[in-house]
Write a protein that holds these residues in place. Structure first.
Motif, PDB file in Angstrom:
ATOM      1  N   SER A 182     -52.673 -84.350  52.936  1.00  0.00           N
ATOM      2  CA  SER A 182     -52.823 -85.248  53.771  1.00  0.00           C
ATOM      3  C   SER A 182     -54.039 -85.606  54.645  1.00  0.00           C
ATOM      4  N   VAL A 183     -54.684 -85.062  54.752  1.00  0.00           N
ATOM      5  CA  VAL A 183     -56.007 -85.010  55.685  1.00  0.00           C
ATOM      6  C   VAL A 183     -57.360 -84.068  54.541  1.00  0.00           C
ATOM      7  N   LYS A 184     -57.426 -83.888  53.519  1.00  0.00           N
ATOM      8  CA  LYS A 184     -58.319 -83.080  52.424  1.00  0.00           C
ATOM      9  C   LYS A 184     -59.395 -84.016  51.855  1.00  0.00           C
ATOM     10  N   GLY A 185     -60.349 -84.202  52.235  1.00  0.00           N
ATOM     11  CA  GLY A 185     -61.063 -84.831  51.856  1.00  0.00           C
ATOM     12  C   GLY A 185     -61.862 -86.137  52.854  1.00  0.00           C
ATOM     13  N   ARG A 186     -61.282 -86.229  53.687  1.00  0.00           N
ATOM     14  CA  ARG A 186     -61.613 -87.347  54.617  1.00  0.00           C
ATOM     15  C   ARG A 186     -61.823 -86.547  55.804  1.00  0.00           C
ATOM     16  N   PHE A 187     -60.867 -85.213  56.754  1.00  0.00           N
ATOM     17  CA  PHE A 187     -61.817 -84.755  57.684  1.00  0.00           C
ATOM     18  C   PHE A 187     -62.316 -83.747  57.749  1.00  0.00           C
ATOM     19  N   THR A 188     -63.757 -83.330  58.184  1.00  0.00           N
ATOM     20  CA  THR A 188     -63.555 -81.835  58.545  1.00  0.00           C
ATOM     21  C   THR A 188     -63.342 -81.345  59.398  1.00  0.00           C
ATOM     22  N   ILE A 189     -62.584 -79.490  59.155  1.00  0.00           N
ATOM     23  CA  ILE A 189     -62.945 -79.226  61.147  1.00  0.00           C
ATOM     24  C   ILE A 189     -64.575 -78.025  61.385  1.00  0.00           C
ATOM     25  N   SER A 190     -65.385 -78.431  61.982  1.00  0.00           N
ATOM     26  CA  SER A 190     -66.084 -77.424  62.234  1.00  0.00           C
ATOM     27  C   SER A 190     -66.024 -76.363  64.326  1.00  0.00           C
ATOM     28  N   GLY A 191     -67.123 -75.710  64.474  1.00  0.00           N
ATOM     29  CA  GLY A 191     -66.964 -75.105  65.681  1.00  0.00           C
ATOM     30  C   GLY A 191     -68.072 -74.265  66.306  1.00  0.00           C
ATOM     31  N   ASP A 192     -68.278 -73.738  67.355  1.00  0.00           N
ATOM     32  CA  ASP A 192     -68.770 -72.944  67.826  1.00  0.00           C
ATOM     33  C   ASP A 192     -67.996 -71.576  68.140  1.00  0.00           C
ATOM     34  N   HIS A 193     -68.268 -70.308  67.728  1.00  0.00           N
ATOM     35  CA  HIS A 193     -67.302 -69.194  67.948  1.00  0.00           C
ATOM     36  C   HIS A 193     -67.833 -68.989  69.146  1.00  0.00           C
ATOM     37  N   ALA A 194     -69.321 -68.740  69.579  1.00  0.00           N
ATOM     38  CA  ALA A 194     -69.365 -68.610  70.900  1.00  0.00           C
ATOM     39  C   ALA A 194     -69.605 -69.345  71.885  1.00  0.00           C
ATOM     40  N   LYS A 195     -69.362 -70.653  71.439  1.00  0.00           N
ATOM     41  CA  LYS A 195     -68.642 -71.686  72.687  1.00  0.00           C
ATOM     42  C   LYS A 195     -67.427 -71.911  72.830  1.00  0.00           C
ATOM     43  N   ASN A 196     -67.070 -71.028  71.755  1.00  0.00           N
ATOM     44  CA  ASN A 196     -65.457 -71.523  71.615  1.00  0.00           C
ATOM     45  C   ASN A 196     -64.850 -73.073  71.702  1.00  0.00           C
ATOM     46  N   THR A 197     -65.636 -73.326  70.693  1.00  0.00           N
ATOM     47  CA  THR A 197     -65.361 -75.124  70.508  1.00  0.00           C
ATOM     48  C   THR A 197     -65.090 -75.417  69.361  1.00  0.00           C
TER      49      THR A 197
END
Length: 119
Positions: A63-78
């Protein structure tokens, strides 16, 4: 204990964008993934995106593929969720989630942040 705090929700017109943020604190040293789920009124909670800290692989609901993008910073746990081309049906409370490497499921959840998309 793990604490998750989301931010970035709000009201946006259809077609617009929002970026959600989530910061984890506490016993996060053994986490191996973070993600986002949402729950609309009268509906079950739906997992929409996940990010593995082991290799950076991602997963999205259809339902969100192509519109939503997840990203993060493991060192910051964000972790972040960039939401583009928003639709009224994306309206929901969005929850941040964390998975510990000792568990098979995401079992730490934030309080949620409201996202409302107007038509």
């Amino acid at each position: 204990q793990v604490q998750l705090e989301e931010s970035g929700g709000g009201l946006v017109q259809a077609g617009g964008s929002l970026k959600l943020s989530c910061a984890a604190s506490g016993r996060t040293f053994s986490s191996d993934a973070m993600g986002w789920a949402r729950q609309a009124p009268g509906k079950e909670r739906e997992f929409v995106a996940a990010l593995s800290w082991n290799g950076g692989s991602t997963w999205y609901a259809e339902s969100v593929k192509g519109r939503f993008t997840i990203s993060g910073d493991h060192a910051k746990n964000t972790v972040y969720l960039q939401m583009n081309s928003l639709k009224p049906e994306d309206t929901a409370v969005y929850y941040c989630a964390l998975k510990d490497s000792s568990d098979s499921r995401f079992n730490s959840w934030g309080q949620g942040t409201q996202v409302t998309v107007s038509s």
